[in-house]
Write a protein that holds these residues in place. Sequence first.
Motif: not given
Length: 246
Positions: A150-160
Amino acid sequence: MYHVKATFATTLRILRQLSHDRRTIALIFLVPCILLGILRWLYDGNLMIFDQIAPALLGIFPFVIMFIITSITTLRERTGGTMERLMVSSIGKLDLVLGYVFAFGLLAAVQALLASTLVLYGLGLDIAGPHWFLIVMAMVDALLGTALGVFVSAFAKTEFQAIQFMPALILPQFLICGLLMPLDKMPSLLETIAYFLPLTYAVDALNTVVHNVDITNDAWRDLWVVAAFAVGAILLGALTLRRRTK
């Protein structure tokens, strides 16, 4: 202000969505069991090695799988606009993050319970310590993977990009957590870094229960350290959650 109803409403919504995604459910519950089964098959002629490494991998497999699934699913919620629509309402960031963590944490707990039961009673893992501690430690590891996802999802813009966090954050921990080499045999810098990473404490606790009949103070310390990392990841996830994706 924290809203309990908002948190559980989010949890129920996520669980309802996942209940329609049978492939994801199967991935969560079956993959750790299959991997541990392959490991048992691999060391069928030398069960002593299986008994040495299986407890540590019991903590690592659910941790990695829950990290991947949680980070991608949460990112989809954000890029799909669902999270933004929720955040224009009265729901707070912590309410939302806890809702996701509770939903995936429940699945993580079931996953760890299934894998632990299989390895202890189906694959014949022989440990000196209490079985319940091994199961609880595996559940906490899976919850940590969920919180970090959940935490790192804030720093990604795409699934890749979300997938790229695995070699960046997870694999270094795997290499120096003490599974491949004892900590005191590592270069001093790597040993020092290892003590700042949660997987080191998880593996240490799982290895301790292999050799000790009673739960040692160090094992309890390791359990609380991993739990503290999970709580920290949840709080950081709430602090870094953005109200807009773009």
